[in-house]
Scaffold this motif. Structure first.
Motif, PDB file in Angstrom:
ATOM      1  N   TYR A   1       0.808  -1.220   0.000  1.00  0.00           N
ATOM      2  CA  TYR A   1       0.000   0.000   0.000  1.00  0.00           C
ATOM      3  C   TYR A   1       0.844   1.273   0.000  1.00  0.00           C
ATOM      4  O   TYR A   1       0.325   2.363   0.231  1.00  0.00           O
TER       5      TYR A   1
ATOM      6  N   ASP B   1      -4.059   3.873   2.367  1.00  0.00           N
ATOM      7  CA  ASP B   1      -4.724   3.387   1.159  1.00  0.00           C
ATOM      8  C   ASP B   1      -6.144   2.935   1.516  1.00  0.00           C
ATOM      9  O   ASP B   1      -6.359   2.291   2.546  1.00  0.00           O
TER      10      ASP B   1
ATOM     11  N   ARG C   1      -7.796   0.617   0.420  1.00  0.00           N
ATOM     12  CA  ARG C   1      -7.883  -0.845   0.478  1.00  0.00           C
ATOM     13  C   ARG C   1      -7.341  -1.410   1.785  1.00  0.00           C
ATOM     14  O   ARG C   1      -7.604  -2.574   2.117  1.00  0.00           O
ATOM     15  N   ASN C   2      -6.577  -0.599   2.506  1.00  0.00           N
ATOM     16  CA  ASN C   2      -5.909  -1.084   3.709  1.00  0.00           C
ATOM     17  C   ASN C   2      -6.829  -0.933   4.917  1.00  0.00           C
ATOM     18  O   ASN C   2      -6.712  -0.006   5.720  1.00  0.00           O
TER      19      ASN C   2
ATOM     20  N   ARG D   1      -4.584   4.904  -6.505  1.00  0.00           N
ATOM     21  CA  ARG D   1      -4.890   4.781  -5.081  1.00  0.00           C
ATOM     22  C   ARG D   1      -5.757   5.919  -4.588  1.00  0.00           C
ATOM     23  O   ARG D   1      -5.489   7.092  -4.843  1.00  0.00           O
TER      24      ARG D   1
END
Length: 199
Positions: A39, A138, A140-141, A171
């Motif tokens: 990330y 990020d 997604r994290n 991102r």
């Protein structure tokens, strides 16, 4: 105006010391796991030479007053186990960011990251009198987002297409912040968490 200068911050588990070229070999060994950089938009651990150049570039940014980078030292072993930094420093607005934190897999979930955040936040609010400290991750994290929220970070929003990752992924960055008025509660929460790791 907030005056930020290189410093060493020491806790029970870690010492954060100003990043230096001499940290290159240990940092390179620490960051060899590719998952560490999933990330993060740059991987300085592709080779020892890449790490040495990354440190040189980082220190140039420090000279410009844009960042203050640290090597993370595990006090128990004396090893360099990662890096973190202050960045996005805005002295006239008493604002800055804590980020670019990465750790050796062997010390994750050990309490070291919690103490790093405590030391950095305490120094920012109590010594530099910051009024706002931001953290980002990020989108997604989810683990990182949950961890920031657990220490008291307040989610502010998402910057869409904020960065282009090495694989071309666009991102989105999720921003959190802690204000000076919230620091005492955040501090108390972090102290409790650190005592759990020390027990």
């Amino acid at each position: 105006m907030m005056i930020t200068e290189p410093c060493t911050l020491t806790g029970q588990l870690v010492r954060l010391e100003p990043l230096q070229p001499g940290h290159a070999e240990e940092l390179y060994a620490t960051g060899r796991e590719l998952e560490t950089w999933k990330y993060i938009p740059t991987n300085p651990c592709l080779s020892l030479e890449t790490m040495q150049q990354w440190i040189a570039d980082t220190l140039q940014l420090q000279q410009k007053g844009e960042i203050l980078p640290f090597a993370i030292i595990d006090l128990a072993s004396g090893r360099v186990v990662g890096s973190t930094r202050y960045l996005a420093i805005m002295p006239s607005f008493y604002n800055l960011e804590i980020g670019w934190t990465w750790l050796d897999p062997s010390v994750r979930r050990s309490g070291i990251n919690t103490e790093c955040k405590y030391l950095l936040l305490q120094h920012a609010f109590e010594d530099w009198h910051a009024i706002r400290v931001q953290l980002k991750t990020d989108s997604r994290n989810l683990r990182s987002q949950a961890a920031i929220a657990r220490i008291g970070g307040v989610k502010e929003g998402v910057l869409r297409n904020h960065m282009i990752m090495p694989d071309g992924y666009r991102r989105h960055s999720v921003y959190f912040s802690i204000l000076d008025s919230e620091w005492e509660q955040v501090k108390a929460n972090l102290i409790v968490k650190m005592h759990v790791y020390e027990a």
